[in-house]
Design an enzyme around this catalytic site. Structure first.
Site, short mmCIF file in Angstrom:
data_model
loop_
_atom_site.label_atom_id
_atom_site.label_comp_id
_atom_site.label_asym_id
_atom_site.label_seq_id
_atom_site.Cartn_x
_atom_site.Cartn_y
_atom_site.Cartn_z
N LYS A 21 0.84 -1.21 0.00
CA LYS A 21 0.00 0.00 0.00
C LYS A 21 0.87 1.26 0.00
CE LYS A 21 -1.93 -1.13 3.89
NZ LYS A 21 -1.15 -2.35 4.19
N ARG A 93 -9.06 0.57 9.79
CA ARG A 93 -8.55 -0.77 10.07
C ARG A 93 -9.53 -1.59 10.89
NH1 ARG A 93 -2.57 0.30 9.59
NH2 ARG A 93 -1.43 -1.61 10.04
N ARG A 132 11.96 -5.70 4.72
CA ARG A 132 11.68 -4.29 4.38
C ARG A 132 12.69 -3.34 5.04
NH1 ARG A 132 5.72 -1.88 5.28
NH2 ARG A 132 6.04 -2.48 7.45
N ARG A 165 12.13 -1.47 10.63
CA ARG A 165 11.18 -1.06 11.67
C ARG A 165 11.19 -2.07 12.81
NH1 ARG A 165 5.59 0.30 8.63
NH2 ARG A 165 4.83 -0.85 10.43
N ARG A 176 0.98 -9.09 13.80
CA ARG A 176 0.30 -8.07 12.99
C ARG A 176 -0.59 -8.72 11.93
NH1 ARG A 176 5.20 -5.05 10.85
NH2 ARG A 176 3.71 -3.76 9.72
P1 ADP Z 1 2.41 -1.82 3.21
O1 ADP Z 1 2.46 -0.30 3.12
O2 ADP Z 1 1.18 -2.39 2.60
O3 ADP Z 1 2.66 -2.32 4.60
P2 ADP Z 1 4.91 -1.66 1.69
O4 ADP Z 1 4.51 -0.79 0.54
O5 ADP Z 1 5.76 -1.04 2.74
O6 ADP Z 1 3.61 -2.37 2.34
O7 ADP Z 1 5.64 -2.94 1.08
C1 ADP Z 1 6.14 -3.97 1.93
C2 ADP Z 1 7.47 -4.48 1.40
O8 ADP Z 1 7.27 -5.17 0.17
C3 ADP Z 1 8.48 -3.40 1.12
O9 ADP Z 1 9.75 -3.91 1.44
C4 ADP Z 1 8.34 -3.16 -0.40
O10 ADP Z 1 9.57 -2.72 -0.99
C5 ADP Z 1 7.98 -4.55 -0.89
N1 ADP Z 1 7.03 -4.54 -2.00
C6 ADP Z 1 5.98 -3.68 -2.20
N2 ADP Z 1 5.31 -4.01 -3.32
C7 ADP Z 1 5.92 -5.12 -3.83
C8 ADP Z 1 5.69 -5.94 -4.97
N3 ADP Z 1 4.67 -5.70 -5.80
N4 ADP Z 1 6.53 -6.99 -5.18
C9 ADP Z 1 7.55 -7.24 -4.33
N5 ADP Z 1 7.83 -6.50 -3.24
C10 ADP Z 1 7.03 -5.45 -2.98
P1 AMP Z 2 1.48 0.37 9.60
O1 AMP Z 2 2.59 1.36 9.40
O2 AMP Z 2 0.26 0.70 8.80
O3 AMP Z 2 1.94 -1.05 9.42
O4 AMP Z 2 1.03 0.53 11.13
C1 AMP Z 2 1.93 0.26 12.18
C2 AMP Z 2 1.16 0.12 13.49
O5 AMP Z 2 0.50 1.36 13.82
C3 AMP Z 2 0.06 -0.93 13.50
O6 AMP Z 2 0.55 -2.24 13.77
C4 AMP Z 2 -0.85 -0.40 14.63
O7 AMP Z 2 -0.32 -0.67 15.91
C5 AMP Z 2 -0.77 1.11 14.42
N1 AMP Z 2 -1.81 1.60 13.50
C6 AMP Z 2 -1.64 2.16 12.27
N2 AMP Z 2 -2.81 2.49 11.72
C7 AMP Z 2 -3.77 2.14 12.61
C8 AMP Z 2 -5.19 2.21 12.62
N3 AMP Z 2 -5.89 2.71 11.59
N4 AMP Z 2 -5.85 1.72 13.70
C9 AMP Z 2 -5.18 1.22 14.75
N5 AMP Z 2 -3.84 1.11 14.80
C10 AMP Z 2 -3.12 1.57 13.74
#
Ligand code: ADP
Ligand code: AMP
Length: 225
Positions: A21, A93, A132, A165, A176
């Site tokens: 995302k 969420r 990541r 992270r 998660r």
């Molecule tokens: P989200 O925001 O949904 O948690 P991220 O955009 O941070 O996910 O992506 C999670 C990980 O996967 C990152 O390390 C990113 O570089 C990688 N990634 C994102 N999209 C793809 C894809 N289509 N194919 C392979 N790796 C991806």
């Molecule tokens: P994310 O960066 O989206 O993976 O979020 C990291 C963490 O932030 C999650 O595991 C939750 O603990 C918290 N968080 C982010 N967005 C929300 C939401 N909309 N509602 C509740 N917790 C959230």
């Protein structure tokens, strides 16, 4: 930010952690000049700055749980004030958050223009999250194997440092993903009948996912002169 084409859009990017995302939100930001609002990024900035909100959120985030709805809803009412175009990444969420968002947008006469579900399996998500690397300042993310930066540990775009992270460890990632299944996956049914709901195959390479996102976005929104 100089966008290729300005477009009014109000999108919910829905899907599990690691689905891509945030990666696609950055692409949309650059292409359409529309702002990503990532609740995770906002919360992490608050934790880093030691604010009261950060203090309330920290333990939930570290243990892979959701921050409580009342905290998140108040935070988002603030964030959305005065904006008519946005990409929601990581919000809503829970069903309660989705209902609060619906009430707010109805009051503002700003309906959602799209809900995009990023679909991926648990094994893939696990590999993506544990590999990541993130720029803590901007939220931009890379992957050691699937999307490596040109220089290890350095963001291609702004030269900032990349870190892993604290919640991208195997143990917290597993929690998660469980939290997603239990609390967020019900939103697929909640939004499934929304006129602009689209399911995106998030297993495809990044560029292929971007093309699918563009097709979904093209079905909605208004291009501004
Ligand atoms: P989200 O925001 O949904 O948690 P991220 O955009 O941070 O996910 O992506 C999670 C990980 O996967 C990152 O390390 C990113 O570089 C990688 N990634 C994102 N999209 C793809 C894809 N289509 N194919 C392979 N790796 C991806
Ligand atoms: P994310 O960066 O989206 O993976 O979020 C990291 C963490 O932030 C999650 O595991 C939750 O603990 C918290 N968080 C982010 N967005 C929300 C939401 N909309 N509602 C509740 N917790 C959230």
């Amino acid at each position: 930010m100089s966008a290729v084409e300005t477009r009014t859009m109000r999108l919910v990017l829905l899907g599990p952690p690691g689905a891509g995302k945030g990666t696609q939100a950055k692409v949309l930001e650059e292409r359409f000049g529309v702002r990503q609002i990532s609740t995770g990024d906002i919360l992490r900035a608050n934790v880093a700055q030691g604010t009261a909100l950060g203090a309330q959120a920290k333990a939930f985030m570290e243990s892979g749980k959701l921050v409580t709805d009342d905290i998140i809803i108040a935070m988002m009412e603030n964030e959305l004030a005065g904006k008519d175009s946005f990409l929601l990444d990581g919000f809503p969420r829970t069903v309660a958050q989705a209902q609060a968002l619906g009430t707010l947008l109805e009051r503002l006469h700003l309906p959602l223009t799209g809900v995009l579900l990023f679909d991926a399996d648990r094994d893939t998500l696990f590999k993506r999250l544990t590999g990541r690397w993130t720029n803590a300042r901007t939220g931009r993310s890379y992957h050691a194997e699937f999307n490596p930066p040109k220089v290890a540990g350095i963001d291609d775009v702004d030269g900032g440092p990349l870190v892993q992270r604290p919640d991208d460890t195997a143990e917290v990632v597993a929690k998660r993903l469980d939290t997603y299944e239990r609390e967020t996956a019900p939103l697929i049914a909640y939004y499934g009948s929304h006129a602009t709901f689209s399911r995106i195959d998030a297993l495809a390479p990044i560029a292929t996912v971007s093309a699918a996102v563009n097709r979904a976005v093209a079905q909605s929104g208004t291009v501004l002169p």
